[in-house]
Scaffold this motif. Structure first.
Motif: not given
Length: 376
Positions: A179-203
């Motif tokens: 989701v991030e496209g590589g390494g990350s310091k903040s993990y903002i993209q993957i965490k936004r996926l968890l928190f904004e679209q949790p059902e998509v993250a679980h898929r």
């Protein structure tokens, strides 16, 4: 130390029928310390292996790596097996971890992966539900059969003298890269996926888990007698989020892998707050990074879980006398059973191989003394 002869003329052809798996480890010359320790059984000394022990700190690895791209090396069973064996020959460690990368099965799911010295890169990261829906659940042999072949060739090369460790990444860690496209310091993209679209993250996590379990089972069938799951970035989650988004999938992986009869090691970085949750997975061994004293980790986990770790990789740059003292301290804290010595993360490229060899010899010497009650 035994040297191994290699035939580099045997190439791997995808889809070619692979040799039958070799017999399980057995015989007087077999070193099974790692397996016995994972099951909390007594051993003559503490077993030791090093994460990333087959890698850039070894000149013999660099000689091979200079002529081939990293991803191509992972997919060449002859070369991957040769690199896997190098630290067995040079260091005398108690296990061979197959040379590969945690992102190998992800590529087989249908996302373009680039691997190099600067780390992984996904030019087209997952950013929409449609991106995730396009991912497949590959047949492990068709998509990643070269890993199984490398395990078979490694076992043959070392004549089953030590166990081969198979491994895979955890769903959350792999998803973070994708989701991030590589390494990350903040993990903002993957965490936004968890928190904004949790059902998509679980898929996404479900699809990854459905891929990883057969992938690890393939490694076991090829001859890996213990497996490690790397949840490298799980420590970036709060305990509440880890319990919701990582724990269920890790638990399913551990349960299904243990059903094959092999022990399972679970490792992550910055996981001290998550140790009670990691224990709930049922893993046989929990890896600790250097931020958690081994005795504290053992107290939290209890006597029915083995531990692994946990020397700071940069302690290999200490003067030998100080390094020796750090080894003794970890061994005293860990006790004589249920502890696999390792680094708290992967060995670093500038490390002197002689320092790594000194470490292995120190662990074996002092581990034996610990059991005899003579550790000074």
């Amino acid at each position: 130390m035994k040297r191994y002869a290699w035939s580099m003329k045997i190439g791997y052809t995808p889809g070619r029928e692979a040799p039958a798996s070799l017999s399980p480890l057995e015989g007087d010359d077999v070193n099974d310390r790692l397996l016995r320790t994972a099951r909390r059984q007594p051993t003559d000394t503490t077993p030791v292996w090093l994460m990333r022990q087959a890698g850039r700190y070894l000149p013999e690895y660099r000689a091979i790596r200079g002529n081939i791209a990293f991803l191509d090396l992972c997919k060449n069973p002859d070369l991957a097996a040769e690199v896997t064996v190098q630290p067995i020959t040079r260091l005398g460690v108690d296990a061979a971890i197959i040379f590969s990368d945690i992102l190998i099965p992800v590529e087989a799911m249908g996302i373009h992966l680039e691997l190099g010295d600067k780390g992984p890169h996904f030019p087209n990261p997952l950013r929409t539900p449609a991106d995730i829906d396009k991912l497949g659940v590959p047949d492990p042999v068709e998509g990643t059969g070269f890993v199984a072949e490398a395990i078979r060739r490694t076992r043959k090369a070392i004549n089953d003298s030590v166990p081969v460790i198979g491994f895979a990444g955890a769903p959350f860690t792999l998803a973070a890269y994708m989701v991030e496209g590589g390494g990350s310091k903040s993990y903002i993209q993957i965490k936004r996926l968890l928190f904004e679209q949790p059902e998509v993250a679980h898929r996404l996590f479900q699809k990854l888990t459905d891929t990883l379990i057969p992938y690890l089972k393939m490694q076991v069938e090829a001859g890996a007698s213990i497996v490690q799951i790397f949840d490298s970035w799980g420590g970036e989650l709060s305990p509440w989020d880890f319990e919701r988004f990582s724990l269920p999938y890790l638990t399913r992986m551990v349960t299904e892998l243990k059903a094959t009869g092999v022990p399972v090691i679970l490792f992550g970085v910055n996981m001290t707050p998550h140790l009670p949750l990691l224990k709930r997975t049922g893993a046989d061994v929990i890896g600790l990074d250097w931020r958690c004293p081994v005795d504290e980790g053992r107290r939290i986990l209890g006597p029915d879980v083995a531990t692994q770790g946990n020397l700071d990789p940069l302690h290999l740059f200490l003067p030998r006398e100080e390094l020796d003292g750090r080894v003794k301290d970890i061994l005293r804290r860990a006790g004589p059973t249920g502890h696999i010595f390792n680094l708290g993360h992967g060995i670093l490229p500038p490390t002197d191989p002689d320092a790594a060899k000194f470490l292995v010899e120190a662990v074996h010497k002092h581990g034996a003394a610990l059991r005899q009650g003579t550790l000074g």
